[in-house]
Design a protein around this motif. Sequence first.
Motif, short mmCIF file in Angstrom:
data_model
loop_
_atom_site.label_atom_id
_atom_site.label_comp_id
_atom_site.label_asym_id
_atom_site.label_seq_id
_atom_site.Cartn_x
_atom_site.Cartn_y
_atom_site.Cartn_z
N GLN A 24 0.84 -1.19 0.00
CA GLN A 24 0.00 0.00 0.00
C GLN A 24 0.88 1.25 0.00
O GLN A 24 1.96 1.25 0.57
N THR A 25 0.44 2.30 -0.69
CA THR A 25 1.23 3.52 -0.79
C THR A 25 0.44 4.72 -0.30
O THR A 25 -0.80 4.73 -0.37
N ARG A 26 1.18 5.71 0.18
CA ARG A 26 0.60 7.00 0.57
C ARG A 26 1.57 8.08 0.13
O ARG A 26 2.78 7.95 0.31
N GLU A 27 1.03 9.15 -0.42
CA GLU A 27 1.86 10.31 -0.74
C GLU A 27 1.64 11.35 0.36
O GLU A 27 0.50 11.63 0.75
N VAL A 28 2.74 11.87 0.89
CA VAL A 28 2.66 12.85 1.98
C VAL A 28 3.55 14.04 1.65
O VAL A 28 4.55 13.91 0.94
N ASN A 29 3.17 15.20 2.16
CA ASN A 29 4.03 16.36 2.13
C ASN A 29 4.82 16.37 3.42
O ASN A 29 4.24 16.29 4.51
N PRO A 43 3.38 10.76 11.49
CA PRO A 43 2.34 10.67 12.51
C PRO A 43 2.02 9.20 12.81
O PRO A 43 2.02 8.36 11.90
N ALA A 44 1.75 8.90 14.06
CA ALA A 44 1.45 7.52 14.48
C ALA A 44 0.29 6.93 13.69
O ALA A 44 0.31 5.74 13.36
N ALA A 45 -0.71 7.74 13.38
CA ALA A 45 -1.87 7.22 12.63
C ALA A 45 -1.46 6.76 11.23
O ALA A 45 -1.96 5.75 10.73
N GLY A 92 4.70 13.25 16.41
CA GLY A 92 4.23 14.51 15.82
C GLY A 92 3.07 14.34 14.88
O GLY A 92 2.56 13.24 14.66
N SER A 93 2.66 15.46 14.31
CA SER A 93 1.52 15.45 13.40
C SER A 93 1.91 15.80 11.97
O SER A 93 1.09 15.65 11.06
N THR A 94 3.14 16.26 11.77
CA THR A 94 3.62 16.63 10.44
C THR A 94 4.82 15.77 10.08
O THR A 94 5.78 15.71 10.86
N PRO A 95 4.80 15.09 8.94
CA PRO A 95 5.99 14.35 8.53
C PRO A 95 7.18 15.28 8.37
O PRO A 95 7.05 16.39 7.83
#
Length: 123
Positions: A24-29, A43-45, A92-95
């Motif tokens: 599975q993939t996710r794109e994050v800023n 983020p832990a989530a 934290g909440s921001t990568p």
Amino acid sequence: MIEGFVNANHEAVVSLVLRGPEGQTREVNAVIDTGYSGFLTLPAALVADLGLPYVFSSSATLADDTEVGFSVHRAMVLWDGSPRNVEADAVGSTPLVGMLLLDGHDLSVQVRDGGRVIIQAGE
């Protein structure tokens, strides 16, 4: 080469693709943080959503002298066109992109809203 931008908060931001162990993939800023000496924070989530494997527990002292504990996970990030296995701190909440992920690369930032961010392999 990895390209990004400087946002309105004067943060250097790059887009990263993360892959979990099941594909599975996710794109994050992610914000580049030259004061962070690790590879990556997530983020832990997001760590849970991707099912990233647990490696060990760690702690760090923040700039305000508070100590925080967190778990460290194995993550695969698409970095400069190639998959790279790194340790991701679940905090934290921001990568955040840290200095270990940037190791061996040159970082150029036009520090202004909308400025260009460039990360490229060093010579």
